[in-house]
Design a protein around this motif. Structure first.
Motif, short mmCIF file in Angstrom:
data_model
loop_
_atom_site.label_atom_id
_atom_site.label_comp_id
_atom_site.label_asym_id
_atom_site.label_seq_id
_atom_site.Cartn_x
_atom_site.Cartn_y
_atom_site.Cartn_z
N SER A 23 -13.05 28.83 -54.20
CA SER A 23 -12.86 30.11 -53.49
C SER A 23 -13.56 30.13 -52.13
O SER A 23 -13.42 31.08 -51.38
CB SER A 23 -13.36 31.27 -54.35
OG SER A 23 -14.78 31.27 -54.40
N ILE A 24 -14.33 29.07 -51.82
CA ILE A 24 -15.04 29.03 -50.54
C ILE A 24 -14.03 28.68 -49.44
O ILE A 24 -13.43 27.61 -49.44
CB ILE A 24 -16.20 28.01 -50.57
CG1 ILE A 24 -17.22 28.42 -51.65
CG2 ILE A 24 -16.87 27.91 -49.20
CD1 ILE A 24 -18.32 27.40 -51.89
N ASP A 25 -13.86 29.62 -48.49
CA ASP A 25 -12.90 29.43 -47.41
C ASP A 25 -13.49 28.64 -46.25
O ASP A 25 -12.83 27.82 -45.63
CB ASP A 25 -12.42 30.79 -46.88
CG ASP A 25 -11.76 31.62 -47.96
OD1 ASP A 25 -10.82 31.12 -48.60
OD2 ASP A 25 -12.20 32.77 -48.19
N VAL A 26 -14.74 28.96 -45.92
CA VAL A 26 -15.40 28.39 -44.74
C VAL A 26 -16.80 27.94 -45.10
O VAL A 26 -17.52 28.64 -45.82
CB VAL A 26 -15.46 29.45 -43.60
CG1 VAL A 26 -16.37 28.98 -42.47
CG2 VAL A 26 -14.07 29.76 -43.07
N SER B 40 -10.77 35.65 -41.01
CA SER B 40 -9.88 35.80 -42.17
C SER B 40 -10.53 35.37 -43.49
O SER B 40 -9.98 35.63 -44.55
CB SER B 40 -8.59 35.01 -41.94
OG SER B 40 -8.89 33.62 -41.90
N ALA B 41 -11.67 34.72 -43.42
CA ALA B 41 -12.32 34.20 -44.64
C ALA B 41 -12.81 35.35 -45.52
O ALA B 41 -13.28 36.37 -45.03
CB ALA B 41 -13.48 33.30 -44.27
N ARG B 42 -12.70 35.14 -46.82
CA ARG B 42 -13.28 36.09 -47.77
C ARG B 42 -14.65 35.60 -48.25
O ARG B 42 -15.55 36.38 -48.47
CB ARG B 42 -12.34 36.28 -48.96
CG ARG B 42 -11.08 37.04 -48.62
CD ARG B 42 -10.22 37.33 -49.85
NE ARG B 42 -9.90 36.14 -50.63
CZ ARG B 42 -8.94 35.26 -50.31
NH1 ARG B 42 -8.22 35.43 -49.24
NH2 ARG B 42 -8.72 34.21 -51.08
N THR B 43 -14.76 34.28 -48.43
CA THR B 43 -16.00 33.69 -48.94
C THR B 43 -16.48 32.62 -47.96
O THR B 43 -15.75 31.68 -47.66
CB THR B 43 -15.77 33.08 -50.33
OG1 THR B 43 -15.23 34.11 -51.19
CG2 THR B 43 -17.06 32.57 -50.93
#
Length: 177
Positions: A114-117, A42-45
């Motif tokens: 904005s970093i998801d993971v 699901s991560a974008r970034t």
């Protein structure tokens, strides 16, 4: 409990007992589990790392995630104590950096929120999410800047220990693969 320096030495010795092919084969399972995580899907970034020869091999995963349309970031060592983050667009972006790590060229990425993971390498991990790095503190300093990112420690099975020594600056992982 072993001190950090001794544990790093022990893990370096363990790594040397495996061939490059054995380490690559062990990496396949770790990366398959990483890419299957819902948080990664699901991560974008995603902040990943471009592996050294003795680390879980990430080169193919980096390209695969870019192909899926994800924004992939890689660390760049800029001094003895600091790393910055840059966007990875493809292998043509990479140059050999100061620590012999392939690093992307380009401008620093600074939208840390904005970093998801964050996928983090390490020398040793334990079941409580503690991580022992290589000793320079690059990741611990950076992870303090992204408290909401989902932190995934990746390692070979022989790098998992009942406990690893930690101090106040060490940042825990949310999961260890």
């Amino acid at each position: 409990m072993m001190d950090k320096k001794s544990l790093r030495k022990q893990v370096r010795a363990l790594k040397k007992t495996f061939s490059a092919k054995e380490l690559r084969d062990m990496s396949d399972d770790v990366i398959a589990r990483l890419l299957a995580l819902p948080e990664v899907k699901s991560a974008r970034t995603i902040l990943l790392y471009y592996s050294l020869d003795d680390e879980v091999f990430t080169h193919d995963a980096v390209d695969e995630l870019v192909a899926e349309g994800k924004e992939v970031l890689l660390p760049v060592v800029v001094s003895d104590s600091e790393m910055e983050i840059r966007r990875y667009n493809g292998p043509e972006d990479l140059r050999r950096g100061s620590l012999n790590i392939m690093e992307p060229v380009g401008t620093p990425f600074t939208d840390y929120q904005s970093i998801d993971v964050v996928v983090v390498p390490g020398m040793a991990f334990d079941a409580d999410g503690n991580r022992l790095g290589r000793g320079k503190g690059y990741y611990d300093r950076f992870l303090a800047l992204v408290p909401d990112a989902y932190k995934i420690g990746v390692c070979f099975p022989f790098q998992k220990f009942p406990t690893v020594p930690v101090d106040d600056n060490d940042v825990k992982m949310d999961i260890i693969i």
